[in-house]
Motif scaffolding. Structure first.
Motif, PDB file in Angstrom:
ATOM      1  N   ALA A 126     -43.788   9.175  -9.543  1.00 14.70           N
ATOM      2  CA  ALA A 126     -42.963   9.700 -10.629  1.00 14.70           C
ATOM      3  C   ALA A 126     -43.758  10.686 -11.480  1.00 14.70           C
ATOM      4  O   ALA A 126     -43.245  11.735 -11.879  1.00 14.70           O
ATOM      5  CB  ALA A 126     -42.445   8.547 -11.486  1.00 14.70           C
ATOM      6  N   LEU A 127     -45.018  10.376 -11.753  1.00 15.16           N
ATOM      7  CA  LEU A 127     -45.862  11.273 -12.541  1.00 15.16           C
ATOM      8  C   LEU A 127     -46.080  12.589 -11.820  1.00 15.16           C
ATOM      9  O   LEU A 127     -45.987  13.663 -12.428  1.00 15.16           O
ATOM     10  CB  LEU A 127     -47.207  10.598 -12.823  1.00 15.16           C
ATOM     11  N   ASN A 128     -46.351  12.541 -10.521  1.00 15.42           N
ATOM     12  CA  ASN A 128     -46.544  13.772  -9.748  1.00 15.42           C
ATOM     13  C   ASN A 128     -45.285  14.628  -9.752  1.00 15.42           C
ATOM     14  O   ASN A 128     -45.359  15.855  -9.869  1.00 15.42           O
ATOM     15  CB  ASN A 128     -46.955  13.446  -8.313  1.00 15.42           C
ATOM     16  N   ALA A 129     -44.123  13.998  -9.652  1.00 13.52           N
ATOM     17  CA  ALA A 129     -42.864  14.742  -9.687  1.00 13.52           C
ATOM     18  C   ALA A 129     -42.676  15.398 -11.049  1.00 13.52           C
ATOM     19  O   ALA A 129     -42.286  16.568 -11.141  1.00 13.52           O
ATOM     20  CB  ALA A 129     -41.696  13.812  -9.370  1.00 13.52           C
ATOM     21  N   ASP A 130     -42.988  14.672 -12.121  1.00 12.68           N
ATOM     22  CA  ASP A 130     -42.860  15.234 -13.469  1.00 12.68           C
ATOM     23  C   ASP A 130     -43.815  16.398 -13.664  1.00 12.68           C
ATOM     24  O   ASP A 130     -43.456  17.429 -14.239  1.00 12.68           O
ATOM     25  CB  ASP A 130     -43.135  14.162 -14.529  1.00 12.68           C
ATOM     26  N   LEU A 131     -45.050  16.258 -13.187  1.00  8.96           N
ATOM     27  CA  LEU A 131     -46.028  17.333 -13.318  1.00  8.96           C
ATOM     28  C   LEU A 131     -45.616  18.562 -12.514  1.00  8.96           C
ATOM     29  O   LEU A 131     -45.790  19.695 -12.966  1.00  8.96           O
ATOM     30  CB  LEU A 131     -47.417  16.856 -12.885  1.00  8.96           C
ATOM     31  N   SER A 132     -45.054  18.352 -11.345  1.00 10.81           N
ATOM     32  CA  SER A 132     -44.575  19.468 -10.533  1.00 10.81           C
ATOM     33  C   SER A 132     -43.471  20.217 -11.263  1.00 10.81           C
ATOM     34  O   SER A 132     -43.447  21.454 -11.285  1.00 10.81           O
ATOM     35  CB  SER A 132     -44.063  18.970  -9.187  1.00 10.81           C
TER      36      SER A 132
ATOM     37  N   LEU B  59     -43.032  20.373 -14.507  1.00 10.27           N
ATOM     38  CA  LEU B  59     -43.628  21.081 -15.638  1.00 10.27           C
ATOM     39  C   LEU B  59     -44.327  22.356 -15.184  1.00 10.27           C
ATOM     40  O   LEU B  59     -44.238  23.388 -15.855  1.00 10.27           O
ATOM     41  CB  LEU B  59     -44.627  20.182 -16.367  1.00 10.27           C
ATOM     42  N   LYS B  60     -45.018  22.292 -14.043  1.00 12.28           N
ATOM     43  CA  LYS B  60     -45.695  23.480 -13.527  1.00 12.28           C
ATOM     44  C   LYS B  60     -44.693  24.580 -13.191  1.00 12.28           C
ATOM     45  O   LYS B  60     -44.920  25.753 -13.471  1.00 12.28           O
ATOM     46  CB  LYS B  60     -46.539  23.128 -12.307  1.00 12.28           C
ATOM     47  N   ILE B  61     -43.568  24.194 -12.612  1.00 15.76           N
ATOM     48  CA  ILE B  61     -42.527  25.164 -12.268  1.00 15.76           C
ATOM     49  C   ILE B  61     -41.957  25.784 -13.543  1.00 15.76           C
ATOM     50  O   ILE B  61     -41.812  27.002 -13.650  1.00 15.76           O
ATOM     51  CB  ILE B  61     -41.416  24.496 -11.423  1.00 15.76           C
ATOM     52  N   GLU B  62     -41.685  24.941 -14.545  1.00 12.14           N
ATOM     53  CA  GLU B  62     -41.141  25.434 -15.807  1.00 12.14           C
ATOM     54  C   GLU B  62     -42.124  26.350 -16.520  1.00 12.14           C
ATOM     55  O   GLU B  62     -41.727  27.294 -17.198  1.00 12.14           O
ATOM     56  CB  GLU B  62     -40.771  24.265 -16.715  1.00 12.14           C
ATOM     57  N   ALA B  63     -43.430  26.090 -16.371  1.00 10.59           N
ATOM     58  CA  ALA B  63     -44.455  26.901 -17.026  1.00 10.59           C
ATOM     59  C   ALA B  63     -44.704  28.209 -16.280  1.00 10.59           C
ATOM     60  O   ALA B  63     -45.417  29.079 -16.774  1.00 10.59           O
ATOM     61  CB  ALA B  63     -45.757  26.107 -17.136  1.00 10.59           C
ATOM     62  N   GLY B  64     -44.148  28.349 -15.084  1.00 13.47           N
ATOM     63  CA  GLY B  64     -44.271  29.594 -14.344  1.00 13.47           C
ATOM     64  C   GLY B  64     -45.448  29.652 -13.382  1.00 13.47           C
ATOM     65  O   GLY B  64     -45.780  30.722 -12.882  1.00 13.47           O
ATOM     66  N   PHE B  65     -46.063  28.524 -13.098  1.00  8.36           N
ATOM     67  CA  PHE B  65     -47.152  28.509 -12.128  1.00  8.36           C
ATOM     68  C   PHE B  65     -46.578  28.653 -10.719  1.00  8.36           C
ATOM     69  O   PHE B  65     -45.495  28.145 -10.436  1.00  8.36           O
ATOM     70  CB  PHE B  65     -47.941  27.184 -12.198  1.00  8.36           C
ATOM     71  N   PRO B  66     -47.291  29.341  -9.841  1.00 10.23           N
ATOM     72  CA  PRO B  66     -46.795  29.468  -8.462  1.00 10.23           C
ATOM     73  C   PRO B  66     -46.848  28.124  -7.751  1.00 10.23           C
ATOM     74  O   PRO B  66     -47.648  27.258  -8.117  1.00 10.23           O
ATOM     75  CB  PRO B  66     -47.758  30.453  -7.821  1.00 10.23           C
ATOM     76  N   PRO B  67     -46.027  27.928  -6.727  1.00  4.58           N
ATOM     77  CA  PRO B  67     -46.094  26.692  -5.950  1.00  4.58           C
ATOM     78  C   PRO B  67     -47.477  26.502  -5.346  1.00  4.58           C
ATOM     79  O   PRO B  67     -48.147  27.483  -5.023  1.00  4.58           O
ATOM     80  CB  PRO B  67     -45.041  26.883  -4.858  1.00  4.58           C
ATOM     81  N   GLU B  68     -47.905  25.250  -5.191  1.00  2.98           N
ATOM     82  CA  GLU B  68     -49.255  24.971  -4.697  1.00  2.98           C
ATOM     83  C   GLU B  68     -49.484  25.491  -3.288  1.00  2.98           C
ATOM     84  O   GLU B  68     -50.603  25.803  -2.929  1.00  2.98           O
ATOM     85  CB  GLU B  68     -49.544  23.474  -4.756  1.00  2.98           C
ATOM     86  N   GLU B  69     -48.449  25.577  -2.473  1.00  5.33           N
ATOM     87  CA  GLU B  69     -48.619  26.032  -1.091  1.00  5.33           C
ATOM     88  C   GLU B  69     -49.119  27.468  -1.033  1.00  5.33           C
ATOM     89  O   GLU B  69     -49.812  27.846  -0.125  1.00  5.33           O
ATOM     90  CB  GLU B  69     -47.305  25.939  -0.320  1.00  5.33           C
ATOM     91  N   SER B  70     -48.765  28.277  -2.038  1.00 10.14           N
ATOM     92  CA  SER B  70     -49.124  29.696  -1.984  1.00 10.14           C
ATOM     93  C   SER B  70     -50.431  30.003  -2.699  1.00 10.14           C
ATOM     94  O   SER B  70     -50.882  31.133  -2.696  1.00 10.14           O
ATOM     95  CB  SER B  70     -48.004  30.533  -2.603  1.00 10.14           C
ATOM     96  N   GLN B  71     -51.053  29.018  -3.350  1.00  5.03           N
ATOM     97  CA  GLN B  71     -52.309  29.260  -4.048  1.00  5.03           C
ATOM     98  C   GLN B  71     -53.468  29.248  -3.085  1.00  5.03           C
ATOM     99  O   GLN B  71     -53.575  28.385  -2.215  1.00  5.03           O
ATOM    100  CB  GLN B  71     -52.554  28.182  -5.119  1.00  5.03           C
TER     101      GLN B  71
END
Length: 50
Positions: free
Chosen positions: A28-34, A36-48
């Protein structure tokens, strides 16, 4: 049956084991953090590139 043994699987109506509770909380925490990252505008982890 010795005093130190604990069943590994819980049947219906029995409380969940601590490990299972922690795994569910971490998921649940990982889903929430994901989210938040999307809302903050960070790129998806697969493309980093690391």
């Amino acid at each position: 049956m010795s005093e130190g043994t604990v069943p590994l699987t819980a049947g219906a109506g029995q409380p969940k084991g601590l490990l299972q509770q922690m795994e569910e909380l971490m998921a649940a925490l990982n889903a929430d953090l994901s989210d938040l990252k999307i809302e903050a505008g960070f790129p998806p982890e697969e493309s980093q590139d690391v």
